[in-house]
Scaffold this motif. Sequence first.
Motif, PDB file in Angstrom:
ATOM      1  N   ALA A 170      28.761  30.036  45.994  1.00  0.00           N
ATOM      2  CA  ALA A 170      29.678  30.038  44.849  1.00  0.00           C
ATOM      3  C   ALA A 170      28.919  29.818  43.541  1.00  0.00           C
ATOM      4  O   ALA A 170      29.206  30.451  42.522  1.00  0.00           O
ATOM      5  N   ALA A 171      27.911  28.944  43.571  1.00  0.00           N
ATOM      6  CA  ALA A 171      27.125  28.658  42.371  1.00  0.00           C
ATOM      7  C   ALA A 171      26.317  29.870  41.938  1.00  0.00           C
ATOM      8  O   ALA A 171      26.182  30.151  40.740  1.00  0.00           O
ATOM      9  N   VAL A 172      25.778  30.620  42.905  1.00  0.00           N
ATOM     10  CA  VAL A 172      24.984  31.818  42.591  1.00  0.00           C
ATOM     11  C   VAL A 172      25.837  32.843  41.851  1.00  0.00           C
ATOM     12  O   VAL A 172      25.393  33.480  40.883  1.00  0.00           O
ATOM     13  N   PHE A 173      27.101  32.998  42.269  1.00  0.00           N
ATOM     14  CA  PHE A 173      27.948  34.035  41.689  1.00  0.00           C
ATOM     15  C   PHE A 173      28.880  33.504  40.584  1.00  0.00           C
ATOM     16  O   PHE A 173      29.659  34.271  40.007  1.00  0.00           O
ATOM     17  N   GLY A 174      28.801  32.226  40.281  1.00  0.00           N
ATOM     18  CA  GLY A 174      29.616  31.661  39.206  1.00  0.00           C
ATOM     19  C   GLY A 174      31.098  31.650  39.510  1.00  0.00           C
ATOM     20  O   GLY A 174      31.916  31.914  38.620  1.00  0.00           O
ATOM     21  N   ILE A 175      31.440  31.362  40.758  1.00  0.00           N
ATOM     22  CA  ILE A 175      32.842  31.298  41.165  1.00  0.00           C
ATOM     23  C   ILE A 175      33.075  29.948  41.843  1.00  0.00           C
ATOM     24  O   ILE A 175      32.146  29.162  42.018  1.00  0.00           O
ATOM     25  N   THR A 176      34.317  29.701  42.222  1.00  0.00           N
ATOM     26  CA  THR A 176      34.633  28.465  42.940  1.00  0.00           C
ATOM     27  C   THR A 176      34.592  28.728  44.438  1.00  0.00           C
ATOM     28  O   THR A 176      34.687  29.871  44.888  1.00  0.00           O
ATOM     29  N   VAL A 177      34.462  27.659  45.197  1.00  0.00           N
ATOM     30  CA  VAL A 177      34.480  27.783  46.659  1.00  0.00           C
ATOM     31  C   VAL A 177      35.828  28.328  47.115  1.00  0.00           C
ATOM     32  O   VAL A 177      35.900  29.127  48.058  1.00  0.00           O
ATOM     33  N   ASP A 178      36.876  27.913  46.454  1.00  0.00           N
ATOM     34  CA  ASP A 178      38.217  28.391  46.804  1.00  0.00           C
ATOM     35  C   ASP A 178      38.318  29.899  46.632  1.00  0.00           C
ATOM     36  O   ASP A 178      38.899  30.605  47.466  1.00  0.00           O
ATOM     37  N   GLU A 179      37.759  30.412  45.533  1.00  0.00           N
ATOM     38  CA  GLU A 179      37.769  31.864  45.314  1.00  0.00           C
ATOM     39  C   GLU A 179      36.952  32.573  46.389  1.00  0.00           C
ATOM     40  O   GLU A 179      37.320  33.658  46.857  1.00  0.00           O
ATOM     41  N   LEU A 180      35.829  31.973  46.789  1.00  0.00           N
ATOM     42  CA  LEU A 180      34.977  32.561  47.827  1.00  0.00           C
ATOM     43  C   LEU A 180      35.732  32.633  49.147  1.00  0.00           C
ATOM     44  O   LEU A 180      35.682  33.650  49.854  1.00  0.00           O
ATOM     45  N   LEU A 181      36.441  31.578  49.484  1.00  0.00           N
ATOM     46  CA  LEU A 181      37.201  31.556  50.734  1.00  0.00           C
ATOM     47  C   LEU A 181      38.358  32.549  50.711  1.00  0.00           C
ATOM     48  O   LEU A 181      38.682  33.158  51.725  1.00  0.00           O
ATOM     49  N   CYS A 182      38.961  32.712  49.528  1.00  0.00           N
ATOM     50  CA  CYS A 182      40.085  33.652  49.402  1.00  0.00           C
ATOM     51  C   CYS A 182      39.612  35.100  49.324  1.00  0.00           C
ATOM     52  O   CYS A 182      40.387  36.031  49.550  1.00  0.00           O
ATOM     53  N   GLY A 183      38.356  35.285  48.949  1.00  0.00           N
ATOM     54  CA  GLY A 183      37.820  36.642  48.842  1.00  0.00           C
ATOM     55  C   GLY A 183      38.216  37.361  47.579  1.00  0.00           C
ATOM     56  O   GLY A 183      38.188  38.592  47.515  1.00  0.00           O
ATOM     57  N   GLU A 184      38.564  36.619  46.533  1.00  0.00           N
ATOM     58  CA  GLU A 184      38.936  37.245  45.256  1.00  0.00           C
ATOM     59  C   GLU A 184      38.903  36.194  44.148  1.00  0.00           C
ATOM     60  O   GLU A 184      39.034  34.993  44.397  1.00  0.00           O
TER      61      GLU A 184
ATOM     62  N   PRO B 195      42.932  34.409  38.564  1.00  0.00           N
ATOM     63  CA  PRO B 195      43.057  34.507  37.095  1.00  0.00           C
ATOM     64  C   PRO B 195      42.957  33.145  36.449  1.00  0.00           C
ATOM     65  O   PRO B 195      43.566  32.171  36.900  1.00  0.00           O
ATOM     66  N   GLN B 196      42.173  33.063  35.411  1.00  0.00           N
ATOM     67  CA  GLN B 196      41.976  31.804  34.706  1.00  0.00           C
ATOM     68  C   GLN B 196      43.077  31.604  33.677  1.00  0.00           C
ATOM     69  O   GLN B 196      43.438  32.526  32.949  1.00  0.00           O
ATOM     70  N   ALA B 197      43.623  30.402  33.641  1.00  0.00           N
ATOM     71  CA  ALA B 197      44.633  30.089  32.618  1.00  0.00           C
ATOM     72  C   ALA B 197      43.965  30.101  31.253  1.00  0.00           C
ATOM     73  O   ALA B 197      42.874  29.557  31.085  1.00  0.00           O
ATOM     74  N   PRO B 198      44.593  30.766  30.299  1.00  0.00           N
ATOM     75  CA  PRO B 198      43.983  30.818  28.963  1.00  0.00           C
ATOM     76  C   PRO B 198      43.805  29.422  28.389  1.00  0.00           C
ATOM     77  O   PRO B 198      44.711  28.590  28.453  1.00  0.00           O
ATOM     78  N   ALA B 199      42.635  29.173  27.866  1.00  0.00           N
ATOM     79  CA  ALA B 199      42.356  27.849  27.284  1.00  0.00           C
ATOM     80  C   ALA B 199      43.127  27.686  25.989  1.00  0.00           C
ATOM     81  O   ALA B 199      43.194  28.592  25.166  1.00  0.00           O
ATOM     82  N   VAL B 200      43.727  26.541  25.841  1.00  0.00           N
ATOM     83  CA  VAL B 200      44.472  26.254  24.620  1.00  0.00           C
ATOM     84  C   VAL B 200      43.508  25.697  23.585  1.00  0.00           C
ATOM     85  O   VAL B 200      42.872  24.661  23.806  1.00  0.00           O
ATOM     86  N   LYS B 201      43.376  26.394  22.508  1.00  0.00           N
ATOM     87  CA  LYS B 201      42.443  25.973  21.477  1.00  0.00           C
ATOM     88  C   LYS B 201      42.948  24.711  20.781  1.00  0.00           C
ATOM     89  O   LYS B 201      44.137  24.541  20.545  1.00  0.00           O
ATOM     90  N   VAL B 202      42.021  23.841  20.469  1.00  0.00           N
ATOM     91  CA  VAL B 202      42.365  22.595  19.793  1.00  0.00           C
ATOM     92  C   VAL B 202      43.022  22.894  18.452  1.00  0.00           C
ATOM     93  O   VAL B 202      43.989  22.246  18.049  1.00  0.00           O
ATOM     94  N   GLU B 203      42.505  23.925  17.774  1.00  0.00           N
ATOM     95  CA  GLU B 203      43.051  24.282  16.463  1.00  0.00           C
ATOM     96  C   GLU B 203      44.513  24.698  16.576  1.00  0.00           C
ATOM     97  O   GLU B 203      45.335  24.375  15.711  1.00  0.00           O
ATOM     98  N   GLU B 204      44.825  25.412  17.661  1.00  0.00           N
ATOM     99  CA  GLU B 204      46.205  25.872  17.841  1.00  0.00           C
ATOM    100  C   GLU B 204      47.144  24.694  18.078  1.00  0.00           C
ATOM    101  O   GLU B 204      48.245  24.643  17.539  1.00  0.00           O
ATOM    102  N   VAL B 205      46.705  23.737  18.888  1.00  0.00           N
ATOM    103  CA  VAL B 205      47.512  22.550  19.152  1.00  0.00           C
ATOM    104  C   VAL B 205      47.740  21.765  17.862  1.00  0.00           C
ATOM    105  O   VAL B 205      48.856  21.325  17.561  1.00  0.00           O
ATOM    106  N   GLU B 206      46.665  21.585  17.099  1.00  0.00           N
ATOM    107  CA  GLU B 206      46.780  20.845  15.840  1.00  0.00           C
ATOM    108  C   GLU B 206      47.700  21.573  14.864  1.00  0.00           C
ATOM    109  O   GLU B 206      48.479  20.938  14.146  1.00  0.00           O
ATOM    110  N   ASN B 207      47.616  22.900  14.846  1.00  0.00           N
ATOM    111  CA  ASN B 207      48.462  23.672  13.946  1.00  0.00           C
ATOM    112  C   ASN B 207      49.934  23.493  14.302  1.00  0.00           C
ATOM    113  O   ASN B 207      50.783  23.321  13.422  1.00  0.00           O
TER     114      ASN B 207
END
Length: 223
Positions: free
Chosen positions: A54-68, A71-83
């Motif tokens: 998983a470390a070699v390919f930059g994925i999680t072990v869970d993704e490796l076990l699932c074979g796919e 989708p990553q949840a979009p990160a909430v920008k600090v600026e957006e929260v403050e706004n």
Amino acid sequence: MDSKKTGAFICALRKEKGLTQAALSEMLNVSNRTVSKWENGDGFPDITILPQIAAVFGITVDELLCGERKPQAPAVKVEEVENKENLINLFQISFVISFFIGAFAALLGVATELYSIWAFRILFYTHWEIIFAAVSLAGEIAAGLVFAVGVTRLGVSYDKKSIVKIAGKKTLLLAAVLLLFPIAFMARIVNVVSGFAFWGYLSALILIVILMIVLKVLYDKIK
């Protein structure tokens, strides 16, 4: 766990990185044949080596076990929260200011018109009635404009549904206050037309009851 799916996933990831089976096997300290068996689905990586793969390919072990990849949840920008927090604070301030201005204007206007219903039979019989009515009207317009600015600013970061949820109940409360003066003024007109204070006061009471019913219906819809 599907060894075929996981094997195909490992193969795809390896090719994405431009690695040969030999290169990957060397990085993982296993044989070429082992990597080949994984990719063909004839074997499954030992659980102890999963984190390394998983470390070699930059994925999680869970993704490796699932074979796919998941989708990553979009990160909430600090600026957006403050706004958003700033917009909420601005709205709250605008509501407080508009409520106090509107309450003062409504109190002045209602007191003026209710007294005039009792004391005079002619509309705008005295100059102070005209002045107080004008001040009340100006105050209510100012209160409405201040509140409108706060609500409009919410549109920068919130959709219409969210704005209704945030501002709906406060809008109804402010409307209840601001409509008291127009109701009192309409009662004053009824008083002038009928010539009796009783009908002026009765019409004011009826209009207030109607207003409360309408606002209650709207309040229930917002909930």
